[in-house]
Write an enzyme that holds these catalytic residues in place. Structure first.
Site, PDB file in Angstrom:
ATOM      1  N   LYS A   1     -25.964  32.288 -47.227  1.00  0.00           N
ATOM      2  CA  LYS A   1     -25.531  31.036 -46.589  1.00  0.00           C
ATOM      3  C   LYS A   1     -26.355  30.819 -45.327  1.00  0.00           C
ATOM      4  CE  LYS A   1     -21.294  28.721 -44.900  1.00  0.00           C
ATOM      5  NZ  LYS A   1     -19.841  28.891 -44.625  1.00  0.00           N
TER       6      LYS A   1
ATOM      7  N   SER B   1     -16.774  25.500 -46.758  1.00  0.00           N
ATOM      8  CA  SER B   1     -18.098  25.090 -46.314  1.00  0.00           C
ATOM      9  C   SER B   1     -19.233  25.825 -47.006  1.00  0.00           C
ATOM     10  CB  SER B   1     -18.212  25.312 -44.811  1.00  0.00           C
ATOM     11  OG  SER B   1     -18.146  26.692 -44.510  1.00  0.00           O
TER      12      SER B   1
ATOM     13  N   SER C   1     -13.466  29.059 -46.403  1.00  0.00           N
ATOM     14  CA  SER C   1     -14.807  28.610 -46.787  1.00  0.00           C
ATOM     15  C   SER C   1     -15.517  29.466 -47.829  1.00  0.00           C
ATOM     16  CB  SER C   1     -15.691  28.491 -45.553  1.00  0.00           C
ATOM     17  OG  SER C   1     -15.348  27.326 -44.852  1.00  0.00           O
TER      18      SER C   1
END
Ligand SMILES: [Mg+2]
Ligand SMILES: [Zn+2]
Lengths: 481, 94, 484
Positions: free
Chosen positions: C79, C154, C178
């Protein structure tokens, strides 16, 4: 109407640790810009702080030395505001539970004693340094500014006093006393020139006899004890005039201008910050073992007040001398080293240190431990007086030479031929010459004018270029007149 | 209302965010809905409740006072939008 | 063979037995990326050259007879919230568009030392603020199960990248769900460890007291393998916990005899889609069939979780994001007349609306006069929620619930209604507030879209949590894949 000033000081001190408060960068002063930084003290995304244990210990030691209560539970808060010298745009500081609270410092003024309360001592991180380009280097008028983060994150201790200070002299004495204590503790060098000790003053006036506080001004840029005292004196005068003219005092921050000798508005309260303090979620609380704190207390070195007592009891010094000798740790250390070398009366050492040595150091603006004159110089010189090699008068001259060159007294005396003339025959001859050359003065002496005798001694000293043994001149002159 | 347009302007200033008038209006409405919802906890009786800052109760995490490696200045400044004389540069402050 | 479809443990066997090379594996994954990335849009940055060089290095080790760890040679996506030295790291934000970190986050470093082959940095909601990856400063990521829908957020890119087989596993970060929420919406396994178990050093902070890094994997076994190498005490993170590192793969036991499972009734209430509830009910039966004792329990204060979260997280974020000011790194408006102008416009142009909303929300909650009513009160509510969990865990070994109240929603459906968007995390947020471990495992589909079952463990109770998740996975036998 008579006014009384109410003064409180906030003293920021950089702690003498090897590494910064929350990262391993060096705290060395004076390095090239941005050579002592890392992701943490540059506030790079994702970096995290880990507190320096020694810095915490130093603050607690300070608290113990000035009779504070030590918080057994303490934590760090974030103080949020934007400024380019702050890498994260928040400062890690302390808020509701500082490490130390509620201490005090005793002051010995010229003719009275007083006590100044210390509200709190907390630990935080220093900011970086700004260099303003253009506009003569002042922030106002500069074209832009450069930022150096070498100082960002250096451990900073803030000592906040109660508004117990009443005069600029007390303010100066308090700040000096704090410095002496911190230097004795070894927690900071308190070098005001390099900014490792910085003093801000809050000052308000109120009619004598009233409890309620007046509107205060905060004074910044007090870069020396002298500016602290002068800046406050100026503010008292300014505020007194304003109040007498019926003007209101505005709450504001004012800048002391050393060269112009005035203070001016830096910012008014309308720009007051909303710091949005909250516990730093990157850091965990501190809980101290009372035994650990007692251990630190037991290890405290001798502090200025204790040292002063010892000078009075062990060396028989008057309070006045003892007070001045402990004002800085270095002065006390100098004194003790000299006394240890010297077999005679400690008061003689005190006299020279507080007299000639202090005079020369002040006029040259040199710290005692940085000067050319070391305890060995002073002791050797006093021994030359004691054994009659030089006169006290010559010693004064010798001292100046010693201060300038750092040469040992014996070497100077030899080099310059400063030894005292103590030969009976030599002096007798000079005395005879003086009597022969000054018949008028001799007559005046016989007429009972004491002053004439002094004149004749002076003439004899002049002929020996100051090197004549004064006792011998006196005796022979009296005999021959 | 939990938050007014004036409040939005104030927090935008504290947070150094330039907002247009239209944005102030839009954000005020949105933040009001959120705060209306979030603000409900104000009604809870928490007199005897201690606040929690960390879910995991750690304490006394401190490091020894040891000097570590620093970044070379050119690395420290590598991402600087504007630099000069090995320093970060910011526009005039006042 | 389509190597990109396999799991870590399957690939490790093949690498060790020299049936395949790390290079072949990396090439297989990159060909898959070439194939589907245009439609899914998982990656902000693809690091093909670095990856192939690393694969070569691993192959040399294997050829030289060196023993390799289970992650060596495994194509891994990260990420874009984690710092990677020399590789652009944007945090999904325009303000970090050109940011090249000078150091690597501890979590990524741990895996790089184990020999992972980093394929690239994945898309995310800007600064990890969002539940759909629509708040990315760059582009929207699509759910591989239905390209019209969001992958969740997210960590949407890190979820879609594994679901679409564009990496074998990935790392995400979880502040309020997330990892678990997008894992559920993308039909894969996603896990958030106990707060403090994985170092946050180098993870670009959203809300420091809630953020935690964790893996997205294709099955629970892979999750345990990654976890073994992800965790560990870090002296650079004051909130990192010190424990003896367990071998989590030992917890993978397919037996739930005597295990007590609580189902908080508040997480099976109105807000939850009825079709999802039905899938969860079925899952509970499977757990029971496997020997577990399943019963309803209650966490009365978790109804306040969302409120507390949307005060605490923005408050911390408002301060964490103050450093993005155009001075030391990142975007700066080119024509600032003075400092204030630079700050105001740099941040206005650099941040998207959701980030601005949360910064303002947090600033407000901390500001003079509001602190006690908002931030102070939220911290107390947090205590109440933790107490609820502690009570429940005296009776149960783990708690289970749906991971999300709905399946993946349509792109654009909730963008104009922040509160509605926030409600997507209603089942996951309480876990972050209490610092607990949580995992989402696929447990079925509703209208062709995946549903996740959330298993919540005690503090540092990862092993029991993994055991329940593993047993469920074994008896459920999930093998569906999106059609791309
Ligand atoms: Mg301060
Ligand atoms: Zn540093």
């Amino acid at each position: 109407m008579e006014f009384e000033s109410v003064i409180g000081l906030e003293i920021h001190v950089e702690l003498d640790t090897e590494s910064k408060m929350f990262c391993g960068c060096s705290t060395r002063f004076g390095e090239a810009p941005n050579t002592q930084t890392c992701p943490v003290c540059l506030g790079m995304p994702g970096s995290l702080p880990v507190p320096n244990k020694k810095a915490v210990e130093y603050v607690i030691r300070t608290g113990l030395a000035i009779f504070c209560d030590i918080s057994l539970f303490s934590q760090f808060h974030r103080k949020n505001y934007f400024y380019p010298d702050m890498p994260k745009n928040y400062q890690i500081s302390q808020y509701d539970i500082p490490l130390c609270i509620d201490g005090h410092v005793d002051l010995e003024m010229e003719d009275y004693a007083t006590t100044i309360g210390v509200t709190r001592i907390h630990l935080e991180e220093d900011t970086g340094k700004l260099l303003h380009i253009g506009g003569a280097g002042r922030i106002a008028g500069a074209d832009y500014s450069q930022v150096d983060f070498n100082r960002a994150g250096v451990p900073l201790m803030e000592i906040v006093s109660e508004p117990d200070i009443r005069t600029p002299e007390e303010a100066k004495a308090y700040a000096q006393k704090i410095r002496a204590i911190l230097v004795s503790l070894g927690v900071s060098d308190c070098n005001m020139d390099q900014g490792s000790m910085r003093v801000d003053a809050n000052i308000s006036l109120r009619p004598v006899g009233r409890e309620e506080l007046g509107v205060k001004a905060e004074l910044k840029n007090l870069n020396s004890f002298r500016s602290l005292q002068r800046g406050l004196a100026y503010e008292i005068e300014r505020q007194t005039k304003a109040l007498q003219n019926g003007e209101a005092i505005v709450q504001e921050t004012r800048h002391w201008d050393e060269t112009k000798n005035t203070t001016s508005t830096l910012r008014t309260k309308e720009y007051a910050h909303d710091y949005r303090y909250f516990p730093d979620p990157d850091l965990v609380p501190m809980e101290f073992d009372p035994e650990w704190i007692e251990g630190l207390r037991a290890e405290l070195p001798e502090l200025p007040d204790e040292r002063k007592e010892r000078y009075m009891s062990d060396f028989g010094l008057p309070a006045h001398d003892a007070n001045l000798l402990v004002e800085t740790k270095a002065t006390g250390d100098f004194f003790e080293a000299a006394v240890a070398l010297y077999g005679g009366d400690a008061k003689i050492m005190s006299n020279w240190i507080l007299g000639d040595l202090t005079y020369y150091l002040n006029s040259e603006n040199v710290e005692i431990d940085a000067g050319e004159v070391k305890p060995a110089h002073l002791v050797e010189m006093v021994e030359l007086i004691d054994d009659g090699t030089i006169s006290g008068k010559i010693a004064k001259e010798l001292f100046s030479e010693m201060f300038k060159t750092g040469k040992m007294p014996k070497a100077i005396v030899e080099e310059k031929g400063m030894t005292q003339i103590s030969g009976q025959d030599e002096i007798a001859k000079i005395v005879d010459d003086v009597i022969a050359q000054n018949p008028d003065a001799v007559q005046e002496f016989h007429d009972g004018k004491e002053r004439a005798f002094g004149f004749l001694v002076g003439q004899a000293m002049r002929l020996t270029k100051g090197r004549g043994n004064p006792q011998l001149i006196n005796r022979l002159l009296k005999e021959r007149l | 209302m939990a938050i007014s347009e004036k409040d939005v302007k104030h927090v935008a200033w504290l947070a150094r965010l330039a907002l247009s008038d239209a944005e102030v209006e839009k954000f005020a409405k949105q933040l009001d809905v959120i705060l209306e919802h979030a603000g409900k906890i104000a009604e809870l009786d928490t007199k005897d409740v201690q606040p929690t800052a960390h879910a995991i109760p750690l304490k006394n995490v401190l490091r020894e006072d040891k000097v570590g490696r620093c970044l070379a200045p050119e690395v420290a400044l590598a991402n600087a939008p504007h630099q000069e004389d090995q320093a970060f540069v910011v526009p005039r402050i006042v | 063979m389509e190597l990109f479809k396999l799991t870590i443990h399957e690939l490790h066997e093949k690498l060790v037995s020299k049936e395949i090379s790390a290079k072949e594996l990396a090439q297989s994954v990159f060909s898959r990326i070439d194939d589907v990335e245009e439609r899914v849009k998982s990656y902000i940055t693809v690091t093909r050259d670095v990856a192939l060089a690393k694969a070569d290095e691993i192959d040399k080790k294997i050829a030289g007879g060196e023993r390799i760890g289970p992650l060596a040679g495994i194509p891994t996506a990260i990420k874009d919230v984690m710092n990677t030295e020399g590789i652009r790291t944007t945090c999904g934000s325009k303000i970090l568009d050109n940011y090249i970190p000078v150091y690597t986050s501890t979590a990524v470093k741990n895996l790089l030392e184990e020999g992972i082959v980093m394929t690239g940095k994945t898309n995310m909601d800007e600064f990890a603020m969002g539940s759909s990856t629509e708040n990315s400063g760059f582009f929207v990521t699509h759910n591989p199960w239905d390209l019209e829908r969001v992958p969740g957020g997210s960590s949407g890119g890190s979820a879609s990248v594994v679901a679409a087989d564009e990496a074998i596993f990935s790392l995400g970060s979880d502040t309020g769900g997330s990892i678990r929420q997008p894992a559920a919406l993308c039909g894969i396994v996603g896990m958030k460890p106990t707060y403090g178990l994985v170092s946050r050093f180098g993870l670009i902070a959203f809300a420091s007291s809630l953020d935690q890094i964790g893996p997205f994997t294709k099955d629970v076994t892979d999750c345990a393998i990654v976890l073994n190498h992800l965790i560990g005490h870090d002296i650079n993170d004051s909130t990192s916990v010190k424990i003896d590192k367990p071998d989590y793969t030992k917890a993978l036991v397919n037996d739930l005899n005597g295990i007590k499972i609580g189902v908080p009734k508040e997480l099976m209430a109105e807000g939850i889609d009825s079709k999802i509830k039905a899938v969860i009910e079925n899952s509970l039966k499977l757990l029971e069939a496997n020997g577990a004792v399943v019963a309803e329990t209650s966490l009365p204060n978790i109804e306040h979780s969302l409120s507390a979260y949307y005060i605490i997280a923005p408050a911390e974020a408002s301060s964490n994001l103050a450093r993005f000011d155009g001075v030391r790194y990142g975007y700066r408006v080119p024509d600032a007349v003075d400092l204030i102008d630079m700050y105001m416009r740099t941040r206005a142009e650099g941040f998207g609306d959701e980030v601005k909303r949360r910064i303002m929300l947090g600033t407000y909650a901390l500001s003079a006069g509001y602190y006690d009513a908002y931030y102070g009160q939220a911290q107390k509510v947090r205590t109440l929620i933790i107490d609820d969990f502690n009570r429940a865990f005296t009776d149960y070994d783990v708690l289970v619930s749906p991971t999300t109240p709905t399946t993946a929603f349509k792109i654009g459906e909730k963008v104009d209604d922040p509160l509605k968007m926030y409600l997507s995390d209603i089942c996951t947020i309480p876990v972050n507030l209490a610092g607990l471990p949580g995992i989402s495992v696929p447990c079925g589909t509703v209208d062709g879209l995946p549903v996740g079952l959330q298993v919540i463990g005690k503090t540092l109770g990862e092993e029991m949590m993994l055991r329940v998740a593993y047993s469920f996975e074994q008896s459920f036998g999930w093998s569906e894949k999106p059609k791309l």
